[in-house]
Every structure is written in structure tokens, then in C-alpha cells.
Design a protein around this motif. Structure first.
Motif, mmCIF file in Angstrom:
data_model
loop_
_atom_site.group_PDB
_atom_site.id
_atom_site.type_symbol
_atom_site.label_atom_id
_atom_site.label_comp_id
_atom_site.label_asym_id
_atom_site.label_seq_id
_atom_site.Cartn_x
_atom_site.Cartn_y
_atom_site.Cartn_z
ATOM 1 N N GLY A 96 0.797 -1.225 0.000
ATOM 2 C CA GLY A 96 0.000 0.000 0.000
ATOM 3 C C GLY A 96 0.823 1.266 0.000
ATOM 4 N N LYS A 122 4.269 3.713 -1.549
ATOM 5 C CA LYS A 122 4.731 4.292 -2.802
ATOM 6 C C LYS A 122 6.251 4.176 -2.821
ATOM 7 C CE LYS A 122 4.751 8.793 -3.238
ATOM 8 N NZ LYS A 122 4.364 10.193 -3.431
ATOM 9 N N SER A 164 2.824 3.124 -7.263
ATOM 10 C CA SER A 164 1.920 2.683 -6.201
ATOM 11 C C SER A 164 0.733 2.013 -6.866
ATOM 12 C CB SER A 164 1.466 3.875 -5.343
ATOM 13 O OG SER A 164 0.755 4.801 -6.126
ATOM 14 N N ASP A 212 -3.481 2.009 -7.300
ATOM 15 C CA ASP A 212 -4.652 2.847 -7.084
ATOM 16 C C ASP A 212 -5.746 2.044 -6.374
ATOM 17 O OD1 ASP A 212 -5.924 1.284 -9.021
ATOM 18 O OD2 ASP A 212 -5.888 2.832 -10.562
ATOM 19 N N GLU A 213 -6.933 2.622 -6.251
ATOM 20 C CA GLU A 213 -8.034 1.993 -5.513
ATOM 21 C C GLU A 213 -8.483 0.672 -6.141
ATOM 22 O OE1 GLU A 213 -8.671 5.184 -7.095
ATOM 23 O OE2 GLU A 213 -7.521 6.062 -5.469
ATOM 24 N N GLU A 214 -8.243 0.513 -7.441
ATOM 25 C CA GLU A 214 -8.651 -0.707 -8.147
ATOM 26 C C GLU A 214 -7.469 -1.652 -8.362
ATOM 27 O OE1 GLU A 214 -10.690 0.557 -11.656
ATOM 28 O OE2 GLU A 214 -12.182 1.661 -10.508
ATOM 29 N N TYR A 215 -6.384 -1.417 -7.645
ATOM 30 C CA TYR A 215 -5.169 -2.236 -7.680
ATOM 31 C C TYR A 215 -4.471 -2.224 -9.036
ATOM 32 C CZ TYR A 215 -6.955 -3.739 -3.224
ATOM 33 O OH TYR A 215 -7.431 -3.754 -1.942
ATOM 34 N N LYS A 219 0.010 2.650 -10.631
ATOM 35 C CA LYS A 219 -0.113 4.095 -10.832
ATOM 36 C C LYS A 219 1.274 4.719 -10.836
ATOM 37 C CE LYS A 219 -1.462 7.096 -7.554
ATOM 38 N NZ LYS A 219 -2.325 7.708 -6.556
#
Length: 83
Positions: free
Chosen positions: A39, A41, A61, A63-66, A69
Motif C-alpha cells: 500500500g 509508494k 503505487s 490505485d483503488e482498483e489495484y 499508478k
């Protein structure tokens, strides 16, 4: 999560998360993969653009949908780091 030479893969059969190590000419280390998967960066890492062949700096990193990013470093910061 299980780390393999070419990727990190979820060990749960119902989980489809797969993160490849080689990204734009750079192979991520175990530590970098674990940072992303935990989780966090990564620090800014040097990559090479596939289109232009020019290097760039980006932190990675999820994002919210794995999805992976990229956070690109500003040109001024890049110039300071290369000096």
C-alpha cells in the motif's frame, strides 16, 4: 503474495492480482514490489520511455482498483537529482 522472478502474484486462487517486475526497461526489486503491494509508494525510480527512449523519473503505487499508478517527477526536481 508470492514473489517470482518475473512477477508478484496473489497466492489466493480467487485473487487475480498480478504485478510484473519489468516495467519500461526497469526490473523492480523485491523491496520495491513489497512496498507497492503493502500500500505504499516507491521512491522516484528511473525508467526509459518506450516511445522516445528518453529516461524519466516516477514513483509507483497501486490505485483503488489495484492498478499500477505512476507519479511523475517534475522536471525541476529531476534536474536537481541529476546534478
Amino acid at each position: 503474495m508470492r514473489l517470482y522472478p518475473k512477477a508478484a502474484k496473489c497466492s489466493d486462487p480467487d485473487c487475480a492480482l498480478l504485478l510484473f517486475r519489468n516495467i519500461n526497461g526497469r526490473t523492480l526489486t523485491d523491496e520495491e514490489l513489497l512496498t507497492i503491494l503493502g500500500g505504499g509508494k516507491t521512491p522516484y525510480l528511473k525508467f526509459v520511455s518506450r516511445k522516445s527512449g528518453k529516461p524519466y523519473m516516477a514513483a509507483l503505487s497501486l490505485d483503488e482498483e489495484y492498478a499500477l499508478k505512476f507519479e511523475f517527477q517534475e522536471k525541476e526536481e529531476t534536474n536537481k537529482m541529476s546534478n
